[in-house]
Each structure stands twice: as structure tokens, then as C-alpha cells.
Design a protein around this motif. Structure first.
Motif: not given
Length: 413
Positions: A128-149
Motif C-alpha cells: 500500500m503506497s501513498r501518493d497525492d491522489k490518496g493511496a494505491v494497493l498493488t498485488l502480484t500473484l504467481d502460479p504455484t503448485a496445488s499442494d503448496e497452495f
């Protein structure tokens, strides 16, 4: 920095500690004020190759937490707290890696976003980062193995759900016989918060059911002889199990769950009274019950470990006494509603609605009408029609109570 917990929980906000983020008063402690507003037009959820990336524009930074659930695979993001009014989920979500998305209120102080995952993904970035317009939440999801998930999935122990802890839970109202005080009626406005229910032509089931429940509560209070409790008094999500817990805590003599669904199978219009049965009256009733029960799952509730064979047997025994009383309640409602506002051609139906499974109180589900019917929608948004329906339910409750007391007195003689 993103901090990892077990089960899979990520939390970060401008240097705030993870323990603060997982608490209920994070906004106040951090000096932030609710509500942050979400802007779908300035946000995006997109595919980047096999990766999924999200950028969510908010009017201000807020504490948040993230965890995953399995069967089906979902990612849950809780915020303290976001106003989703006007948020266009279809405009926001264009990622093939995300098969469905829901947003809304969850419990007091927390809002929720639920992402249905096309496959197993792991969260590799959250900020979550703040800027002059408010804030932005950025997420990144990568594929993973079923058992790890699966290994990392689960609700974190301190995630704030509706059900209170045993120590904090209010004591159940003392038991007493009908006629020894006001009739205790628990009204259960269907859906709420992140679960909107049916929607047609701008009419939303969760809003309609809450409006009617408040109106019915007012009618009963004005009549006297009733003690009325609502399972929710605002636009919040309440799990099915918690709705029954709240009814028991209120010492309910009667539990009325209020809905106004939409069906895709065939045509249906008019009010309907549902009672509990293992086998539904028809295919449409079966699908309706399945959709109701699935609302908890889709709203990000972990339903693992819910089955208890012994408890089920004991509840079935308790229903031996409750079922006839429920049937008489349903009959009274049909009689009064049919005379007042008219009903479906089959006004009494049965299905396996979980919200009706309390063995210790007569419970019915009232479908006021179907949003899939233009005729019903016109009635449901008409305050005069709703008032007549509320009067009919009032009269039905009074007639049912009188009958129950009369039958009880006859058995004593």
C-alpha cells in the motif's frame, strides 16, 4: 515490506506493524479515518503472462490483510475500511486468472474483496503506497503448485469474523413458555455486505430484505406483544451459522428469514413460504437452497470441519417436537399473506435451507416475491404493498401464538 504469516496472511501499510493491522482498531491507532473510497475507473486487475497483477486506487491508505482459502480456491483481502459504492467489478477485473470477484461490507469495521482463482496462485508482492491522489494497493500473484497452495490456505486465527468468542458472546435469553411474555421474533434479512443476493433492474435483494425487516419490526413493535431482534441492522455480511446463533441468544420463539430471490428456471411470481426438508419440493427450490448455502462460501468463509454426525442425530431428535409447530406457523403465514397480498400458485414449499436448520425454534423462510418477475419487482418496491405484507405477517404470528397456547393447554387436560 511484505510479512508472511501462517496460514497464508500478508499485511503491510506504510510501516505499520503486522499486529496493528490484524487488530480491530488499526484505523484509529494509525490516525487514519474511514472510509476510504475505491475507484474502479482508476484501478485494474489484469494478466501479465501467467502472472496476475492488481492495482487498486483508494482515496486514502487503510490497513489490510490477505489470506487464501481452498476448495474452491479463493484469495480474500480485508480492509479497515473501504466504501465500495459505485465500484464496477466488471470494469476492474479483466484477468483470466481471476474467474470471479465480489466486494462489500463484511463485519463492523472491515470490508472485503474475494477473488475466485482459476488455479493455485501465491502472493509474491503486496504494498500500500501513498501518493497525492490518496493511496494505491498493488498485488502480484504467481502460479504455484496445488499442494503448496493448499498448505498455506486457511482463515488466520485472528481474522475478525462475525461470531463472537465464547467469553464475549452475550448470554442467551432465559427460556420461558409462550404466553409468559412478549413473543420473541427474530427477523433475518437475507444476504448483506459482500453478499448482495439477487439483483434485477437496480433492485438489490440485500437492500430490499433489510428495508422490509425494519418495516416489519416497526409494525410488530407498534402492535405490542412482540420482542423483535434483527440478525443484521445494516449492510453487513452475517454467516448462516451466526444468524442462528444470534437467534438463540435472543431466545427466539420464532425465526423468520426474509428473501426476494431471482430464478432462471421457468417463471415464478408471488410470495412463498419455505420450511426445512431433506428433499426439496421441486428442482427450482433445490437450486435456490444450494445458492443460499453457497453465499457463505463465495463471501470468503472457511466451511471446513462443519459436519458433526452426532450433533446431526441429536438435532433431528429435537426437530420431532419443533417440526409440527413450524408447519402450523407456515400455514398461518400462508393464510394471512394470501388474503392480504396474494401468493405463488404453490405457496408452501420445502428445501434444505441451512438457515432453517435450528432444531430448537420454529423457523421459516419467506420469499416475499421474485426479482426475476417484473410484476413482483413492482410490488416489492411499493411501500404500500410492503406495509400490507407486514400487517399480514403480524396477524399470522398472533394467530399462531394463540393456536400454540391453545394446543398446549388442551394437552395438559
Amino acid at each position: 515490506m511484505v510479512k508472511l504469516f501462517k496460514p497464508l496472511v500478508f499485511a503491510t501499510l506504510l510501516g505499520l506493524s503486522a499486529s496493528l493491522l490484524m487488530g480491530g482498531s488499526a484505523s484509529a491507532q494509525s490516525g487514519l479515518t474511514a472510509l476510504a473510497r475505491a475507484d474502479s475507473g482508476a484501478s485494474a486487475l489484469v494478466d501479465q503472462g501467467e502472472r496476475v497483477e492488481m492495482m487498486l486506487r483508494l482515496s486514502q491508505p487503510v490497513p489490510f490483510r490477505i489470506f487464501t482459502l481452498d476448495e474452491p480456491r479463493r484469495m480474500v483481502i480485508d480492509f479497515a475500511e473501504v466504501d465500495w459504492t459505485g465500484f464496477d467489478t466488471e470494469q476492474f477485473d479483466t484477468a483470466e486468472g481471476i474467474t470471479g470477484l465480489r466486494v462489500g461490507g463484511f463485519v463492523p469495521g472491515w470490508s472485503r474483496m474475494v477473488l475466485d482463482l482459476a488455479g493455485p496462485f501465491r502472493l509474491v508482492h503486496a504494498q500500500m503506497s501513498r501518493d497525492d491522489k490518496g493511496a494505491v494497493l498493488t498485488l502480484t500473484l504467481d502460479p504455484t503448485a496445488s499442494d503448496e497452495f493448499a498448505l498455506g490456505a486457511g482463515t488466520p486465527p485472528d481474522a475478525q469474523l462475525v461470531r463472537p468468542s465464547t467469553d464475549d458472546a452475550p448470554k442467551a435469553a432465559p427460556a420461558r413458555k409462550l404466553g409468559e411474555g412478549p413473543l420473541r421474533v427474530v427477523l433475518d434479512p437475507g444476504h448483506g455486505g459482500i453478499d448482495p443476493g439477487a439483483e434485477r433492474d437496480g433492485v438489490v435483494e440485500k437492500e430490499l430484505t433489510l428495508t422490509f425487516a425494519r418495516e416489519l419490526q416497526d409494525v410488530l413493535n407498534r402492535a405490542g406483544g412482540f420482542e423483535v431482534t434483527l440478525t443484521r441492522a445494516e449492510d453487513l455480511f452475517v454467516p448462516l451459522e451466526t444468524r442462528l446463533t444470534l437467534a438463540r441468544e435472543a431466545g427466539a420463539d420464532v425465526f423468520l428469514s426474509i428473501h426476494a430471490d431471482a430464478i432462471a428456471e421457468g417463471r415464478a411470481e408471488g410470495a412463498t413460504i419455505y420450511t426445512l426438508a431433506a428433499r426439496a419440493s421441486d428442482a427450482a427450490s433445490q437450486k435456490l437452497a444450494e445458492r443460499h448455502d453457497r453465499s457463505d462460501l463465495l463471501s470468503g468463509v472457511d466451511l471446513t470441519g462443519q459436519d458433526d454426525v452426532i450433533a446431526t442425530v441429536l438435532m433431528d431428535m429435537a426437530r420431532t417436537e419443533t417440526t409440527p409447530r413450524t408447519e402450523r406457523l407456515a400455514d398461518a403465514l400462508v393464510e394471512q399473506l394470501d388474503e392480504s397480498v396474494g401468493m405463488h400458485k404453490r405457496p408452501r414449499l420445502e428445501a434444505g435451507f441451512s438457515v432453517l436448520k435450528a432444531p430448537d425454534m420454529p423457523s421459516v423462510l419467506i420469499e416475499l416475491g421474485f426479482l426475476s418477475s417484473a410484476k413482483d419487482r413492482a410490488k416489492l418496491v411499493d411501500p404500500a404493498w410492503r406495509t400490507k405484507a407486514a400487517w399480514a405477517i403480524r396477524d399470522a404470528l398472533s394467530a399462531w401464538e394463540d393456536e400454540e397456547i391453545s394446543l398446549r393447554d388442551k394437552l395438559r387436560k
